[in-house]
Design an enzyme around this catalytic site. Structure first.
Site, PDB file in Angstrom:
ATOM      1  N   ASP A  86     -11.133   2.758   4.031  1.00  0.00           N
ATOM      2  CA  ASP A  86     -11.425   1.325   3.991  1.00  0.00           C
ATOM      3  C   ASP A  86     -12.929   1.068   3.921  1.00  0.00           C
ATOM      4  OD1 ASP A  86      -9.576  -0.733   3.880  1.00  0.00           O
ATOM      5  OD2 ASP A  86      -8.913  -0.464   5.948  1.00  0.00           O
ATOM      6  N   GLN A 141      -4.627  -1.330   9.577  1.00  0.00           N
ATOM      7  CA  GLN A 141      -4.531  -2.689   9.036  1.00  0.00           C
ATOM      8  C   GLN A 141      -5.122  -3.702  10.020  1.00  0.00           C
ATOM      9  OE1 GLN A 141      -3.575  -3.391   5.937  1.00  0.00           O
ATOM     10  NE2 GLN A 141      -3.842  -5.580   6.201  1.00  0.00           N
ATOM     11  N   LYS A 172       0.842  -1.205   0.000  1.00  0.00           N
ATOM     12  CA  LYS A 172       0.000   0.000   0.000  1.00  0.00           C
ATOM     13  C   LYS A 172       0.873   1.250   0.000  1.00  0.00           C
ATOM     14  CE  LYS A 172      -3.715  -2.536   2.241  1.00  0.00           C
ATOM     15  NZ  LYS A 172      -4.487  -2.878   3.443  1.00  0.00           N
TER      16      LYS A 172
HETATM   17  N1  GUN Z   1      -6.772  -6.915   6.309  1.00  0.00           N
HETATM   18  C1  GUN Z   1      -7.087  -7.694   5.247  1.00  0.00           C
HETATM   19  N2  GUN Z   1      -7.682  -6.955   4.280  1.00  0.00           N
HETATM   20  C2  GUN Z   1      -7.738  -5.683   4.752  1.00  0.00           C
HETATM   21  C3  GUN Z   1      -8.256  -4.475   4.220  1.00  0.00           C
HETATM   22  O1  GUN Z   1      -8.785  -4.395   3.118  1.00  0.00           O
HETATM   23  N3  GUN Z   1      -8.108  -3.386   5.010  1.00  0.00           N
HETATM   24  C4  GUN Z   1      -7.548  -3.445   6.244  1.00  0.00           C
HETATM   25  N4  GUN Z   1      -7.484  -2.329   6.946  1.00  0.00           N
HETATM   26  N5  GUN Z   1      -7.085  -4.552   6.766  1.00  0.00           N
HETATM   27  C5  GUN Z   1      -7.185  -5.670   6.017  1.00  0.00           C
END
Ligand code: GUN
Length: 294
Positions: A120, A97, A53
């Protein structure tokens, strides 16, 4: 044979479009979008997602704010960090995350993220609006948004179709089913307690597989000509690889690609698109913020 949807290529196209918009914003306002990526602890999978990311931000001219907190951080200290990011005018998106360590309540933390920065789309109010008719959340969750984008860019229409989502997680399965419903599909969710999932999946014109079970969905479960979007990223042992493992989806690609009309590969399908949708959400958040101030 199915058309293999090249998620990497679609993602690249969209990333170029985003980079262009970021340049235009920078010229117009003298500012760029900013994304804060918060990680707690040192889970290998989370670290690898977060690295991707942050790297993608750098490539597109989006400023990334890296917040790395130790496994033992208290819930209140994490929330303090979130509050600081909420009021930081250079931050337009905040991503915490998941999963968080057991001593931290995920629901409490996600509810503290400013709605305007919830890139998100996991804030309960954004999810609630996603679930309601004629209401629009400020942000759509990235993985479900990636699935819909891949379908529409491949020319697969959703309206009136039978869609089956396999899995009911808060991150993928549940919001994917809500998004398909908003797009006028008739939606069924198959999960771990569903009896005879194969007979339900075999009815589907569109399958979104997000069960986290390696190659669970066989070719014989797929309706001929169906569109199959595979969200699974499962590591399975493979002694022929230098790393000792390889990634496979929730769908048996070998078999299903002989039956389906469209299918996404793993890797190279949904994965690169998910990060791209996060960048797109960040751009949208920044645009809303810049335009409001002018
Ligand atoms: N963990 C697995 N997929 C995601 C996601 O799309 N966003 C976040 N914040 N954590 C994750």
């Amino acid at each position: 044979m199915a058309t293999v949807i090249d998620g990497k290529a679609v993602a690249q196209t969209i990333r170029s479009e985003i980079a262009e918009e970021v340049r235009a914003l920078s010229q117009k306002y003298g500012k760029v979008p900013g994304l804060a990526v918060v990680i707690v602890g040192n889970r290998k999978d989370s670290q690898s997602y977060v690295r991707m990311k942050r790297k993608a931000c750098a490539e597109l001219g989006i400023k990334s704010f890296d917040i790395d907190l130790p496994e033992q951080v208290s819930e209140s200290d994490l929330i303090k960090q979130v509050h600081q990011l909420n009021v930081n005018p250079d931050v337009h998106g905040i991503l915490v995350q998941l999963p968080l360590p057991k001593h931290i309540n995920e629901e409490t933390v996600l509810s503290e993220i400013s709605l305007e920065k919830d890139v998100d789309g996991f804030h309960p109010l954004n999810i609630g609006k996603l679930a309601m008719k004629d209401r629009d959340p400020l942000f759509l969750p990235c993985t479900p948004k990636a699935c819909i984008e891949l379908l529409s860019r491949s020319g697969v229409s959703i309206k009136g179709k039978k869609a089956v989502v396999v899995g009911r997680s808060n991150i993928v399965g549940l919001p994917a089913s809500l998004l398909l419903l908003k797009a006028d599909a008739t939606v069924t969710i198959v999960h771990s307690r569903t009896t005879q999932p194969e007979s339900i999946i075999r009815e589907a014109d569109i399958v979104i597989a997000a069960a986290g079970q390696p190659m669970m969905i066989k070719g014989s479960w797929i309706k001929p000509g169906a569109a199959v979007i595979d969200v699974g990223t499962n590591a399975v042992d493979d002694p022929t690889k230098k790393s000792g493992y390889r990634l496979v989806g929730d769908v048996d690609f070998e078999e299903a690609s002989k039956v389906a009309g469209w299918i996404t590969p793993v890797p190279g399908g949904v994965g690169p698109m998910t990060v791209t949708m996060l960048l797109h959400n960040t751009l949208e958040g920044a645009k809303r913020c810049f335009e409001k101030k002018h």
